[in-house]
Design an enzyme around this catalytic site. Sequence first.
Site, PDB file in Angstrom:
ATOM      1  N   GLU A  97       0.756  -3.055  -5.148  1.00 48.87           N
ATOM      2  CA  GLU A  97       0.262  -1.668  -4.939  1.00 48.87           C
ATOM      3  C   GLU A  97       1.783  -0.713  -4.513  1.00 48.87           C
ATOM      4  O   GLU A  97       1.623  -0.276  -3.326  1.00 48.87           O
ATOM      5  CB  GLU A  97      -0.588  -1.444  -3.820  1.00 48.87           C
ATOM      6  CG  GLU A  97      -1.342  -0.374  -3.886  1.00 48.87           C
ATOM      7  CD  GLU A  97      -2.876  -0.389  -3.103  1.00 48.87           C
ATOM      8  OE1 GLU A  97      -3.844   0.482  -2.870  1.00 48.87           O
ATOM      9  OE2 GLU A  97      -2.939  -1.545  -2.464  1.00 48.87           O
TER      10      GLU A  97
ATOM     11  N   ASP B  82      -2.006  -9.981  -4.393  1.00 47.52           N
ATOM     12  CA  ASP B  82      -3.271  -9.708  -3.760  1.00 47.52           C
ATOM     13  C   ASP B  82      -4.296  -9.944  -4.805  1.00 47.52           C
ATOM     14  O   ASP B  82      -4.395  -9.221  -5.752  1.00 47.52           O
ATOM     15  CB  ASP B  82      -3.135  -7.931  -3.627  1.00 47.52           C
ATOM     16  CG  ASP B  82      -4.430  -7.711  -2.869  1.00 47.52           C
ATOM     17  OD1 ASP B  82      -5.506  -8.318  -2.797  1.00 47.52           O
ATOM     18  OD2 ASP B  82      -4.498  -6.300  -2.895  1.00 47.52           O
TER      19      ASP B  82
ATOM     20  N   HIS C 238      -2.267  -4.548   4.742  1.00 46.72           N
ATOM     21  CA  HIS C 238      -2.113  -6.011   4.370  1.00 46.72           C
ATOM     22  C   HIS C 238      -0.823  -6.426   5.194  1.00 46.72           C
ATOM     23  O   HIS C 238      -0.214  -5.694   5.378  1.00 46.72           O
ATOM     24  CB  HIS C 238      -1.940  -6.152   2.770  1.00 46.72           C
ATOM     25  CG  HIS C 238      -3.116  -6.132   2.002  1.00 46.72           C
ATOM     26  ND1 HIS C 238      -3.912  -7.014   1.464  1.00 46.72           N
ATOM     27  CD2 HIS C 238      -3.711  -4.810   1.258  1.00 46.72           C
ATOM     28  CE1 HIS C 238      -4.588  -6.511   0.614  1.00 46.72           C
ATOM     29  NE2 HIS C 238      -4.568  -5.104   0.712  1.00 46.72           N
TER      30      HIS C 238
ATOM     31  N   ASN D 154       0.740  -1.168  -0.043  1.00 47.62           N
ATOM     32  CA  ASN D 154      -0.075   0.056  -0.040  1.00 47.62           C
ATOM     33  C   ASN D 154       0.906   1.239   0.062  1.00 47.62           C
ATOM     34  O   ASN D 154       0.583   2.086   0.598  1.00 47.62           O
ATOM     35  CB  ASN D 154      -1.126  -0.077   1.152  1.00 47.62           C
ATOM     36  CG  ASN D 154      -1.893   1.057   1.094  1.00 47.62           C
ATOM     37  OD1 ASN D 154      -2.109   1.690  -0.043  1.00 47.62           O
ATOM     38  ND2 ASN D 154      -2.964   1.333   2.206  1.00 47.62           N
TER      39      ASN D 154
ATOM     40  N   ASN E 261      -7.613  -9.848  -4.438  1.00 43.63           N
ATOM     41  CA  ASN E 261      -8.665  -8.800  -3.855  1.00 43.63           C
ATOM     42  C   ASN E 261      -9.990  -9.855  -4.304  1.00 43.63           C
ATOM     43  O   ASN E 261     -11.191  -9.336  -4.539  1.00 43.63           O
ATOM     44  CB  ASN E 261      -8.752  -7.638  -4.987  1.00 43.63           C
ATOM     45  CG  ASN E 261      -8.367  -6.470  -4.467  1.00 43.63           C
ATOM     46  OD1 ASN E 261      -8.538  -6.058  -3.344  1.00 43.63           O
ATOM     47  ND2 ASN E 261      -7.480  -5.658  -5.077  1.00 43.63           N
TER      48      ASN E 261
END
Length: 258
Positions: free
Chosen positions: A35, A152, A250, A9, A154
């Site tokens: 990310e 990830d 995360h 992130n 999602n």
Amino acid sequence: MKILSWNVNGIRAVEKRGFIGWVRQESPDVLCLQETKAHPDQLSPELKGPVDTDGKVYRSYWASARKKGYSGTAIYSKTEPLDIKPLGVPEFDDEGRVLQADFKDFVLICAYFPNSQDAGARLDYKLGFCAAMLECCNKLVASGRHLVLCGDYNIAHTPIDLARPKENEGNAGYLPEERAWMDTFTAAGYADTFRDQHPGETGHYSWWSYRMSARERNVGWRLDYHCVDRAFMPRIANSIIRPDVQGSDHCPVQIEVT
């Protein structure tokens, strides 16, 4: 081979929270990031090439989104891959969502699956990405390669993969179409390494909202995976989630390949 995957992130944000020291301490053979939200020319020398405990500099590879401060993936590796490339589909490569690294015994795919967003605003884009990813995996397996698809996703696949399934029906990441794709993916011969080794276990999550002290209360979702072709599963010695690692919404997920 110790392989870690983490949605950070924001790579520059996590750098301020001790990321470089954590990499040195963990000393993974390969670290996949999602990310990253940065282009290489925006990064410090330490982020471009962290130094391991033995003084060896990691090689780093980056797939950045055209849009600044958005999406992006990266791979740190102690050894140079035989080849490294993006997915090869412009609409997804423009968002820096995939890096594929060839490590001789298998192909490692670092992927940041799109978020389908509120009311499924990007669901079609998400499902298009999922279809392209399955096609990529199938081609690799058909050519005789093993693969590790980490990142990830999602997607929380089943009710035990999130703390409050009933309350989240209809929400992004738990939409019927997303879960159905995971069914299709695993039925096509791919193993969710964590679930394969921890069948039926609850309370294991890799993402928590920043709101309402969700992480402290372990009200989370399991969105991050290492999946492999079923024939490669015997080589996976351990598949774990690392909620002890802070710095992002995360936490990392980890496998060991024998």
